[in-house]
Design a protein around this motif. Structure first.
Motif, PDB file in Angstrom:
ATOM      1  N   GLN A 165       0.834  -1.198   0.000  1.00  0.00           N
ATOM      2  CA  GLN A 165       0.000   0.000   0.000  1.00  0.00           C
ATOM      3  C   GLN A 165       0.879   1.262   0.000  1.00  0.00           C
ATOM      4  O   GLN A 165       1.011   1.934   1.008  1.00  0.00           O
ATOM      5  CB  GLN A 165      -0.967  -0.031   1.183  1.00  0.00           C
ATOM      6  CG  GLN A 165      -0.313  -0.355   2.513  1.00  0.00           C
ATOM      7  CD  GLN A 165      -1.327  -0.654   3.592  1.00  0.00           C
ATOM      8  OE1 GLN A 165      -2.324  -1.338   3.390  1.00  0.00           O
ATOM      9  NE2 GLN A 165      -1.075  -0.111   4.783  1.00  0.00           N
ATOM     10  N   ILE A 454      -2.713  -2.860  -2.879  1.00  0.00           N
ATOM     11  CA  ILE A 454      -3.754  -1.884  -2.565  1.00  0.00           C
ATOM     12  C   ILE A 454      -3.589  -0.641  -3.441  1.00  0.00           C
ATOM     13  O   ILE A 454      -4.566  -0.118  -3.989  1.00  0.00           O
ATOM     14  CB  ILE A 454      -3.702  -1.511  -1.073  1.00  0.00           C
ATOM     15  CG1 ILE A 454      -4.079  -2.714  -0.203  1.00  0.00           C
ATOM     16  CG2 ILE A 454      -4.623  -0.324  -0.767  1.00  0.00           C
ATOM     17  CD1 ILE A 454      -5.519  -3.157  -0.313  1.00  0.00           C
ATOM     18  N   TYR A 486      -7.740  -6.597  -3.778  1.00  0.00           N
ATOM     19  CA  TYR A 486      -7.420  -7.597  -2.760  1.00  0.00           C
ATOM     20  C   TYR A 486      -8.117  -8.898  -3.130  1.00  0.00           C
ATOM     21  O   TYR A 486      -8.880  -8.967  -4.105  1.00  0.00           O
ATOM     22  CB  TYR A 486      -7.852  -7.122  -1.367  1.00  0.00           C
ATOM     23  CG  TYR A 486      -9.311  -6.734  -1.257  1.00  0.00           C
ATOM     24  CD1 TYR A 486     -10.295  -7.656  -0.890  1.00  0.00           C
ATOM     25  CD2 TYR A 486      -9.715  -5.417  -1.527  1.00  0.00           C
ATOM     26  CE1 TYR A 486     -11.626  -7.296  -0.788  1.00  0.00           C
ATOM     27  CE2 TYR A 486     -11.052  -5.043  -1.427  1.00  0.00           C
ATOM     28  CZ  TYR A 486     -12.006  -5.994  -1.054  1.00  0.00           C
ATOM     29  OH  TYR A 486     -13.328  -5.631  -0.969  1.00  0.00           O
TER      30      TYR A 486
END
Length: 531
Positions: A165, A454, A486
């Motif tokens: 992320q 992400i 995801y």
């Protein structure tokens, strides 16, 4: 403590207390005993700005986490260098009418005022709700879960797989959607933060682009740097929602410390003794911000991360560490087709102790499904149309001997229903594992699901141009996609189903989530099929 010592300490900490707690609290300190004054701190700013989390569930409890940070990006995060009591409550209902347990923990300055509560004595296999209280301030409410009692015949578990992320490369929209999934837990495979400096252009296939959001500060090295970087990520409302919705099982990969680090080595040829200092601070900050048990508290530059969490007799989740014990990546850590170092006999990916622990757990497991929850791809994909077999040498393909040892061990012991969960690639992959993917055997040894990122890699596309060749020339690979999102795993005794959720964009708010594909594996038959 004498009055003179107390007055001196008050003077030294007055500035920090004014900033974090307010003048009223400082005035109270001067006239009340020290311990009593800190029993009721007054905050000028909300102290729970980094959210709350739960993790590492057990049949009788779980870990609860928060960190007091009224000024998250300040050097002292708006807190004085003193311990602060934090109350916690666990309830059987989300309105907190039925309190199951409560207590008080200390937010200590040595750990950046983080709190880790290991709750025990609860009922197995059910949800609970929790919250924290510091002074007159109350946190949001989170939902945690205990695992079923050991040996329970469980019929169903549902969880998500997520990670990678990069804050600068997009919005955490996927986490907002993830928080709405009806799941038992989240497995985060790592790259929770990225270590690079802010205010820079990012090189893409289309050329340099401005970051969508900016990291604060330069590349991170000190404990203060790492704390500020985690704080910047954890202030994201979508990430906070995902943490509050379900317990997380976490492992790190490389960017929590430095890109592609391996044991005592980084990518910049830093002397190992110096890199150990950076690793020590990075691991402390990782522990400070994750819902981990005290068993994972770092000792110097080392951390006990690998562990097993069982969900009845349905699924064993074996959480692995593929960074701390590995030997150096061969051939300069580049994608290559002619790397003799990839077959060095003394190479290690897990290290001897962890590898023995894993093989023992797999062999003795009574669970229907045995899961390797880890970081880097096990599938031996040829990545390029160039002559020879081009491997990603930072993955298990740079470590051919330990890879063969692991897969052979599973095959020779006839361990069925092994599923590998992976991240790192910033793409979705699903495939079957063989000793040699170029010459697949009649029956796969295990299956692997690789979850995309992400945000890392930007918006992405359905299938990258270079991935089309990879898909067409690797028979063990059954699916590839290069969007963000995801994976949701829906597991019963009869089959394992993985649903790949993808977003149309993360470069701006408002991305739309869809299910790109559903793939399944039947118990006793390691073959991927459409669900």
């Amino acid at each position: 403590m004498t009055d003179n010592v107390r007055i001196a300490r008050l003077a030294l900490s007055r500035r920090a207390m004014l900033r974090g707690f307010g003048a009223a609290a400082v005035a109270a300190m001067a006239y009340r005993p020290w311990a009593q004054a800190w029993a009721d701190p007054i905050f000028l700013r909300y102290p729970f700005q980094l959210g709350i989390a739960s993790g590492d569930p057990a049949p009788d409890g779980f870990v609860l986490w928060t960190r007091l940070a009224p000024e998250p990006l300040a050097i002292d995060h708006g807190m004085p260098a003193l311990a602060v009591p934090v109350e916690w409550e666990v309830a059987e209902d989300d309105s907190f009418r039925m309190i199951a347990q409560k207590g008080t923990a200390l937010a200590r300055p040595e750990l950046g005022h983080a709190v880790h509560v290991e709750v025990a004595g609860l009922k197995p296999g059910r949800p609970y709700w929790y919250r924290f209280i510091a002074g007159r301030e109350r946190s949001a409410v989170g939902r945690a879960m205990t695992t079923p009692a050991i040996g329970t015949r469980l019929d169903h578990v549902r969880f998500a797989v997520a990670g990678c992320q990069h804050y600068e490369q997009g919005f955490f929209t996927a986490h907002r959607y993830l928080s709405r999934e009806q799941i038992d837990f989240v497995f985060c495979y790592g790259d929770y933060i990225y270590e690079g400096r802010g205010d820079r252009l990012r090189q893409t296939r289309e050329g340099p682009v401005e970051p969508i959001r900016r990291h604060e500060g330069n590349e991170i090295y000190s404990i203060i740097d790492y704390r500020r970087r985690y704080a910047q990520y954890k202030m994201d409302a979508d990430l906070q929602a995902a943490h509050a919705a379900a317990p997380w099982l976490v492992v790190y990969d490389d960017h929590e410390i430095d890109n592609n680090w391996a044991d005592a080595l980084d990518q910049d040829d830093t002397p190992p003794a110096i890199f150990a200092l950076r690793r020590q601070m990075a691991l402390q900050a990782y522990y400070e911000h994750m819902p981990l048990r005290a068993a994972s508290l770092p000792i110097g530059p080392a951390m006990q991360l690998y562990r097993q969490i069982a969900f009845g007799e349905l699924v064993d989740i074996n959480l692995l560490d593929t960074r701390q014990y590995r030997t150096d990546q061969p051939c300069g850590d580049r994608w290559r087709s002619d790397c003799p170092g990839a077959t060095r006999p003394d190479a290690q990916m897990l290290g001897a102790k962890q590898e023995a622990w894993l093989v023992d757990r797999l062999a003795k497991s009574k669970a229907q499904w045995k899961t390797l929850a880890q970081q880097v791809m096990v599938m031996d994909l040829d990545r390029s149309a160039d002559p020879g077999i081009t491997y990603n040498l930072d993955s298990w393909n740079g470590y051919r001997v330990p890879r063969a040892r692991l897969l052979s061990g599973i095959q020779e012991r006839r361990i069925d229903n092994v599923v590998v969960l992976t991240g790192d690639e910033h793409q979705n992959y699903a495939g079957e594992l063989h000793l040699d993917g170029r010459q697949p055997g009649p029956r796969a040894i295990a299956t692997e699901f690789v979850a995309t990122s992400i945000t890392s890699g930007g918006d992405g596309t359905d299938i990258r141009a270079d991935a089309k060749w990879v898909q067409a020339n690797n028979p063990q690979l059954k699916f590839n996609n290069a969007q963000r999102g995801y994976v949701v795993c829906d597991v019963t005794r009869e089959r394992w189903q993985s649903e790949f959720r993808v977003l149309d964009k993360i470069s701006a708010p408002g991305g739309v989530l869809t299910t790109r594909i559903k793939l399944a594996v039947a118990a006793g038959e390691p073959k991927l099929v459409a669900a």
